[in-house]
Design a protein around this motif. Structure first.
Motif, short mmCIF file in Angstrom:
data_model
loop_
_atom_site.label_atom_id
_atom_site.label_comp_id
_atom_site.label_asym_id
_atom_site.label_seq_id
_atom_site.Cartn_x
_atom_site.Cartn_y
_atom_site.Cartn_z
N TYR A 42 0.82 -1.21 0.00
CA TYR A 42 0.00 0.00 0.00
C TYR A 42 0.87 1.27 0.00
N GLU A 73 -13.25 -4.86 -1.22
CA GLU A 73 -12.93 -5.77 -2.31
C GLU A 73 -14.17 -6.55 -2.69
N ASP A 98 -4.95 -9.34 8.08
CA ASP A 98 -4.61 -9.32 6.65
C ASP A 98 -4.55 -7.89 6.11
N LYS A 146 -14.07 -8.38 2.34
CA LYS A 146 -14.16 -9.14 1.08
C LYS A 146 -15.63 -9.23 0.72
C1 BG6 Z 1 -3.08 -8.30 0.38
C2 BG6 Z 1 -4.07 -9.12 1.14
O1 BG6 Z 1 -2.05 -7.89 1.21
O2 BG6 Z 1 -3.74 -7.18 -0.17
C3 BG6 Z 1 -5.21 -9.56 0.26
O3 BG6 Z 1 -3.43 -10.27 1.68
C4 BG6 Z 1 -5.83 -8.36 -0.43
O4 BG6 Z 1 -6.19 -10.27 1.00
C5 BG6 Z 1 -4.76 -7.50 -1.08
O5 BG6 Z 1 -6.74 -8.83 -1.40
C6 BG6 Z 1 -5.35 -6.20 -1.58
O6 BG6 Z 1 -4.41 -5.52 -2.36
P1 BG6 Z 1 -4.85 -4.51 -3.48
O7 BG6 Z 1 -3.59 -3.90 -3.95
O8 BG6 Z 1 -5.54 -5.33 -4.54
O9 BG6 Z 1 -5.78 -3.55 -2.82
#
Ligand code: BG6
Length: 480
Positions: free
Chosen positions: A170, A207, A226, A330
């Motif tokens: 991130y 998500e 997570d 999720k």
């Molecule tokens: C990961 C998590 O670190 O980040 C996942 O383990 C998640 O569960 C993902 O889906 C989300 O990343 P992004 O960049 O798609 O927002």
């Protein structure tokens, strides 16, 4: 600017992260001319593949990007089949790596954390941890404070802190870096960036995906470990930290650490008021019917949360009394990651009721699906009629403004490792402070014995998450 020649070794080289994120990111940097042709990228896993077999897998992934440089890129790529717990093949691997201490060597541990110590032991045995070697640790760093310390100690026996890059992708996202530019490159925001002028802050990371193939890992983690303990807290740090004196790695990380250490504890006494846990049931995602979490898991007893909402607070002078509402889940209705800073209302309205309601200013920083910054302002509705107020955004869409696709977070971060720049990586003490805040929440949930609240896939989580913010007379931002 091309980086120095390097070797990058990915343990877990056949995994989802390597194939879907790391190698495509490296390819893009290569195609842009940033990676010298004499660099090497080596995938490592237990599967009995050879160089060609691995390249074939990768070719299939990269074909979508095909701008003619895929074959050149694949010349940099190799593969070794190794088991961290067995001797076979390690002598050859060490020979392949060579003894040139001046060459940059990056070991990316994209494996389960229980293999970290075995891998580091081997690297140490062959002295591959010496010279310009670096290790990259993928999250999760541990399961709680104790296990995080164990991992950091284990890795620390072979790689010192300056060689250790704990990745949180991130921090590599454009909008997150833009927060630095926005906050510290404009005179406009910083004077208002405090409890006197900011009503509250929201962070949403939603998500549409479920846990799918990752259920084995996810069921031991859950949304707090997570997403919140790392990604969301890192966003909070960038939002809330004091101005660092420079962008030097420790200047920034010292300020982030202070934010983490100032998070007000959430414990058994207040977890029920300040947190909401959810778990998705069957429903829909992007127009398709999808099964519930427990069905995917084939275990009808799991108490793992796939959604979490938290009302956090930073107990310091700048932020006292300003709630930070955090939520992630999720199988929510859309994929959107957004930070919303809501300013306080004007102290007194001079407008008649006929002008319409006065809304609070909001700054909305969107990370996903497209990067965008909006500043919501009140203006007069145009035209000769009476004075009617409207709330409209000053909008800056990056794709529109710059006409380019933003690079993936890993593109930036992987090259930062090669350059040896840890500003956007988590220092050990940050990881520890984040666990110190998360552990009591996890303990409170475990002690309560309550199951997470069910929510239908395709909705915004349990209704209690809405109540969490509405109780305070506020609502989740919806109109970005
Ligand atoms: C990961 C998590 O670190 O980040 C996942 O383990 C998640 O569960 C993902 O889906 C989300 O990343 P992004 O960049 O798609 O927002």
């Amino acid at each position: 600017q091309p980086v120095e020649t390097f070797d990058l070794v990915i343990f877990g080289g056949t995994g989802d992260l390597a194939l879907r994120k790391l190698l495509p990111a490296l390819y893009h940097r290569y195609a842009d001319g940033q990676i010298p042709d004499d660099s090497r990228i080596i995938g490592i896993a237990r599967e009995g593949l050879d160089d060609e077999g691995y390249r074939d897998n990768l070719r299939a992934v990269l074909k979508k990007n095909g701008n003619g440089k895929v074959e050149d890129f694949l010349k940099l790529v190799g593969y070794r089949s190794l088991d961290a717990r067995k001797d076979d093949g390690w002598d050859d691997f060490a020979t392949l790596m060579g003894k040139d201490a001046e060459r940059i060597r990056v070991f990316y541990l994209s494996t389960s954390p229980d293999l970290f110590v075995d891998i580091c032991n081997r690297l140490g045995k062959y002295e591959l941890n010496k010279g310009k070697s670096r290790v990259v640790l993928e999250k999760p760093i541990g399961h709680d404070l104790k296990s995080a310390n164990q991992i950091n100690d284990d890795v620390g026996r072979f790689f010192d802190e300056s060689q250790t890059f704990r990745i949180d992708h991130y921090l590599g996202k454009e909008t997150v870096q833009n927060l630095l530019a926005l906050r510290f490159g404009n005179a406009l925001f910083e004077p208002l960036w405090n409890a006197e002028h900011i009503d509250h802050v929201q962070v949403t990371v939603a998500e549409t995906l479920g846990v799918g193939q990752r259920a084995g890992y996810y069921d031991h983690a859950g949304a707090l470990r997570d997403m919140v303990q790392n990604h969301i807290l890192q966003l909070v740090c960038m939002l809330a930290m004091e101005p660092p004196s420079s962008l030097a790695p420790d200047a920034v990380r010292d300020e982030k650490l202070k934010v983490l250490r100032s998070l007000k504890p959430i414990t058994e006494a207040n977890a029920a008021q300040l947190t909401v846990r959810g778990q998705y049931r069957a429903g829909s995602a992007e127009g398709q019917a999808v099964p519930g979490y427990l069905d995917e898991l084939k275990d009808h007893k799991s108490n793992t949360e796939t959604f979490v909402a938290v009302k956090a607070e930073i107990a310091n002078w700048r932020w006292a009394g300003v709630p930070f509402y955090l939520r992630t889940g999720k199988r929510l209705p859309e994929r959107v990651s957004e930070i919303t800073v809501v300013f306080k209302a004007v102290p007194h309205s001079i407008f008649d009721a006929s002008a319409g309601p006065l809304a609070q200013n909001r700054l909305v920083l969107r990370l996903q699906p497209d990067e965008d910054i909006k500043l919501w302002l009140t203006i007069k509705h145009p035209g000769p009629g009476g004075l009617r107020l409207r709330h409209v955004p000053l909008d800056m869409s990056f794709a529109e403004a710059f006409g380019v696709q933003q690079p993936d977070a890993y593109e930036r971060l992987l090259l930062d490792v090669v350059r040896g720049n840890p500003t956007l990586f988590m220092r050990r003490d940050e990881v520890e402070a984040a666990w110190r805040w998360a552990d009591p929440i996890l303990a409170a949930w475990a002690d309560s014995g309550e199951a997470p609240r069910p929510y239908t896939s395709g909705t915004w989580g349990p209704s209690a998450a809405v109540a969490l913010i509405e109780r305070d007379g506020r609502t989740w931002n919806e109109d970005s």
